[in-house]
Write a protein that holds these residues in place. Sequence first.
Motif, mmCIF file in Angstrom:
data_model
loop_
_atom_site.group_PDB
_atom_site.id
_atom_site.type_symbol
_atom_site.label_atom_id
_atom_site.label_comp_id
_atom_site.label_asym_id
_atom_site.label_seq_id
_atom_site.Cartn_x
_atom_site.Cartn_y
_atom_site.Cartn_z
ATOM 1 N N VAL A 1 5.493 -30.282 -1.527
ATOM 2 C CA VAL A 1 5.808 -28.899 -1.892
ATOM 3 C C VAL A 1 6.750 -28.916 -3.085
ATOM 4 C CG1 VAL A 1 6.905 -26.770 -1.110
ATOM 5 C CG2 VAL A 1 5.464 -28.078 0.452
ATOM 6 N N ILE A 2 6.520 -28.009 -4.047
ATOM 7 C CA ILE A 2 7.426 -27.873 -5.181
ATOM 8 C C ILE A 2 8.497 -26.869 -4.776
ATOM 9 C CG2 ILE A 2 7.659 -27.243 -7.602
ATOM 10 C CD1 ILE A 2 4.800 -27.995 -8.032
ATOM 11 N N PRO B 1 7.147 -22.234 -13.293
ATOM 12 C CA PRO B 1 6.256 -21.203 -12.721
ATOM 13 C C PRO B 1 5.708 -21.539 -11.341
ATOM 14 C CG PRO B 1 5.600 -21.809 -14.963
ATOM 15 C CD PRO B 1 6.563 -22.865 -14.472
ATOM 16 N N TYR B 2 5.865 -22.789 -10.905
ATOM 17 C CA TYR B 2 5.203 -23.210 -9.672
ATOM 18 C C TYR B 2 6.167 -23.454 -8.520
ATOM 19 C CZ TYR B 2 1.957 -24.207 -13.472
ATOM 20 O OH TYR B 2 1.194 -24.114 -14.595
ATOM 21 N N ARG B 3 7.451 -23.151 -8.708
ATOM 22 C CA ARG B 3 8.407 -23.403 -7.631
ATOM 23 C C ARG B 3 8.118 -22.452 -6.465
ATOM 24 N NH1 ARG B 3 12.334 -26.645 -9.902
ATOM 25 N NH2 ARG B 3 12.564 -26.470 -12.172
ATOM 26 N N ARG B 4 8.080 -23.016 -5.274
ATOM 27 C CA ARG B 4 7.812 -22.287 -4.031
ATOM 28 C C ARG B 4 6.466 -21.563 -4.069
ATOM 29 N NH1 ARG B 4 13.488 -20.528 -4.404
ATOM 30 N NH2 ARG B 4 14.741 -21.784 -2.982
ATOM 31 N N GLN B 5 5.537 -22.086 -4.867
ATOM 32 C CA GLN B 5 4.225 -21.466 -4.970
ATOM 33 C C GLN B 5 3.176 -22.401 -4.359
ATOM 34 O OE1 GLN B 5 3.655 -18.355 -6.151
ATOM 35 N NE2 GLN B 5 5.903 -18.200 -6.364
ATOM 36 N N PRO B 6 2.149 -21.819 -3.732
ATOM 37 C CA PRO B 6 1.087 -22.678 -3.188
ATOM 38 C C PRO B 6 0.202 -23.207 -4.316
ATOM 39 C CG PRO B 6 0.544 -20.375 -2.843
ATOM 40 C CD PRO B 6 1.939 -20.395 -3.416
ATOM 41 N N SER B 7 -0.375 -24.374 -4.075
ATOM 42 C CA SER B 7 -1.216 -24.993 -5.096
ATOM 43 C C SER B 7 -2.638 -24.467 -5.076
ATOM 44 C CB SER B 7 -1.229 -26.510 -4.908
ATOM 45 O OG SER B 7 -1.837 -26.856 -3.664
#
Length: 707
Positions: A510-511, A530-536
Motif C-alpha cells: 500500500v502507498i 497523487p497515489y498516496r492512500r489510493q487503490p491501484s
Amino acid sequence: MSTRPRLLSLGDRVHYDGREHTVAALHGTSVRLVDDAHAASVVLLGHLLASEGFAVLSTGPARPPLPEEGVLDGLPEEVAERALWWQRHLTELMTGRPDATPGTTVRREYDPEVHSVRQRELAKLAELREAGEEVSLSTLQRLRTRFEREGVAGLVDRRLVKPSTGTSRADPRVVAAIEQVVNSRTDEATVSAQVLRRKVERLLAAEHGAGAVMMPSRAAFYRLLEAVSTGRHLLGSARTRRSLGKQPKRMFGQLTAARPGEVMEIDSTPLDIMVIHDDGKVDRCELTGLVDVATRTLTAVVLRPSTKAVDAALLLARAMTPEPMRPGWSDALRMSRSVLPYTSLLPLDERLAQAAAKPVIVPETVVSDRGKAYISDNFRNACRHLGISFQPAHPDTPTDKPHVERTLGSVATMFAQYVAGYTGRSAETRGKDPAAQAAWSIHELQELLQEWVVAIWQTRPHDGLRDPLMPDRPLTPNEKYAALVSAAGYVPVALSPEEYIKLMPREWRVIGAGGVRINNRTYDARELRPYRRQPSGAGPDGKRWEVHYDPYDISCVWVRNHRGQGWITTTWRHLRTSPVPMGELVFDRAHQVLTERERRRPHEEEVAQAAVKLLDRAADGPEGGAERSAGQSKGRRRAVNRRDRKVAARTRATSTTTWPRPELPAANQAPQPEPDPDPEAAEENEEVAKVVPLGIFDAREEAKRWR
C-alpha cells in the motif's frame, strides 16, 4: 597389424565377392577376373580393392611389414635383441635382403624370383642349424606367418606383451567378491583395507558357504585390492571417489561454442570464507556464477547466504548489464583501456562509457543442474521472458556442465585463499578459529569479488582458450571475446532498465502517507503524491501496488504505475545519510585491438599492480579491521552486543551499490520529505537536536552547593 599390400599382376589369385578368382587382364582402372567356373567379369580396380573380404591369395614375392616404433619399448633387453635378430633373418627369407633395402644384393638362395617359399624356408633352416641354432621347420613357418601379420611384435613371447591385470593367478571367486565390494563403496565413507577384507570374507561365506573359498594372505589381498580398485580412489578422499563415480562410462563428448552466449553454464558452491551476515552471525556463504563456454568469461557472480530463485534470475540480468566502475578502482580496469571492442559497442549502449573491462554477453542457452533455484518457475519464467533456452543437466551428472564447475573451483583457489577469514578446503587445512578472523560483510566481499573478476580473471590467459591458428598462445577471456565478436558478427543488446526491474522479486504494498514500506524500510518519491492512500485497481485485491525490489541493494525500490505507464523509482528515506558510490567517469583512452597486445605493456603492468593491491586489501580486511581484531580478545569479540553487531554489519552492507541498475532520480539524491499529516512520519522527519553531554552526578559536590 596388416602387412603391406602386394602388387596385383596377371595370374594372381584373389578373393572377391565370396569366391576365388584369377586375374586375367589389367587395363587402366579395370580388372578382368575369371572364377573357377570360367565365368568372366570386369571390375573397377577401386571397387575391387575396397570391397569387403578382398584378399590376394597368390604366393607371389612377399614384402615385410612396415616398421613400427616403440613396440619393443619396456621389454627386457635380451628379448628385444632376440626379436630384432629374428626380424633380420625373416626379412632375408622373404625378400632376399637382410634389411629389405632396395638396391642391395639379393642372396641367390633366397631370391623370391627363383625359389619358392618352401625352398627358402629350408635354406634358412639349414643356415640357422649350421650357426648352432636348433629351430624346427614348423617354428620357422609360425614365426614367418606372425611376422607377416603382426610385424616385429609377433616375434615376442605373448606372455611378455600381454598387459598384466594383477589378478590372473588369483581365485576368480575372490576377485569377483573384491570387485563387488569395491563397486559398492562409491558413495560410502572411506574405510581401511582391513575393513574391506572382512566384508569380502563375509560375502564369500554368504555366496559359497563358510570355508568353501580360501582367502588369500593379507599381502596378496592388498595386491588384489589395489589391482581391482585402480583409478577408483578407494582408500583416498570420498569426495574424489564420488566425483569419479559420476563420470559417464562412455567417451566424453566435445561441445564447441562458436560465439559468445551460445552456451552458458550456471551453478552454486559454498565459498570457503567466513563472512559477517546482516544479522551479525559469522558463517560461510554460497557463490553462484554464470560462465560463458565460448570465452570462459565469468559474466556474473553473486554471494548470498543461501540459494534462491531470485538470485539465479538476477544473475541473468547481471550478465546482460554493463559492469560499472567503482570508486577506488584502478583506471586500467576501464573498458576503454582493454582489448574489448569498446569503440564498436559504445554506440549500442551508452552505459559502456562508464563500464569496467568485462564484456556484456546475452545468453542463448543456459545449462544448470536440477537445484531448486534453477528449476523453479521464477527462473524458468525469466529465461522464457528473455528468450533463453533452458537446458537442465542429467541428474547427478556434473560432467554436463564442467566449465562452471572448474571455474568456481578456480575462484576458490585463486581468490578465497587471499581473503581474511579463509576456512580452507577441508577440516585438515582449516585454521584454529577462522570465524574470529572474519572481517568482511557479505556485500563488501561481493565488491571485492567483482573487482577480482575484472582485474584478474578476465585478463588471465586461459589454457582452454587457444586459437587454432595460434595454438601455442593461450588467450584471455577478454581477448577471446574480441576475437569471436569479429569472427561471428556478435552484437550484444544489453538488458534495458525495465527488463531488469521485471526480473526482481515482487511484493504488493500500500502507498501510505509516508510512502512504501519494504522490510521495515520506508521508500518515497515525489511522483507518489497523487497515489498516496489510493487503490491501484490491480493485483489480488485492487488496493495494493506492485513493488519490485533488489534484495542486494536497499537504496531504492520500483513501483509500477498502474494509473499510467512505466515505473516509479522510490529511494530509501535515509539514503542521504549513506555515501553514494557512483559518479561521472571520463575515460582518456580509446579501444586497442587484440593484435596490439605487445604495445600495451604499461596497461598490463597497471592491471597487475591493481590485482596485487586487491589481494592484499582482501587479506588485510576493512580499514581498522586488523587493529580491531588485534585489540580485542576472542572472549571480548563474542561479548559484543548482538544488536550492535547487527547495526554495524547492515551499515557496511548497505553503504555501496552491488548491482548495476536504473539510475536514481535527481542525480541519485534522496527526495526531500513532503509535509506529512501522519504524526509518526512527522516525528521521523524531524531533525535531531544537538546532543549536550551531561556530567557525572556526584552526591558530595551537590550537598556542598546546598549549604
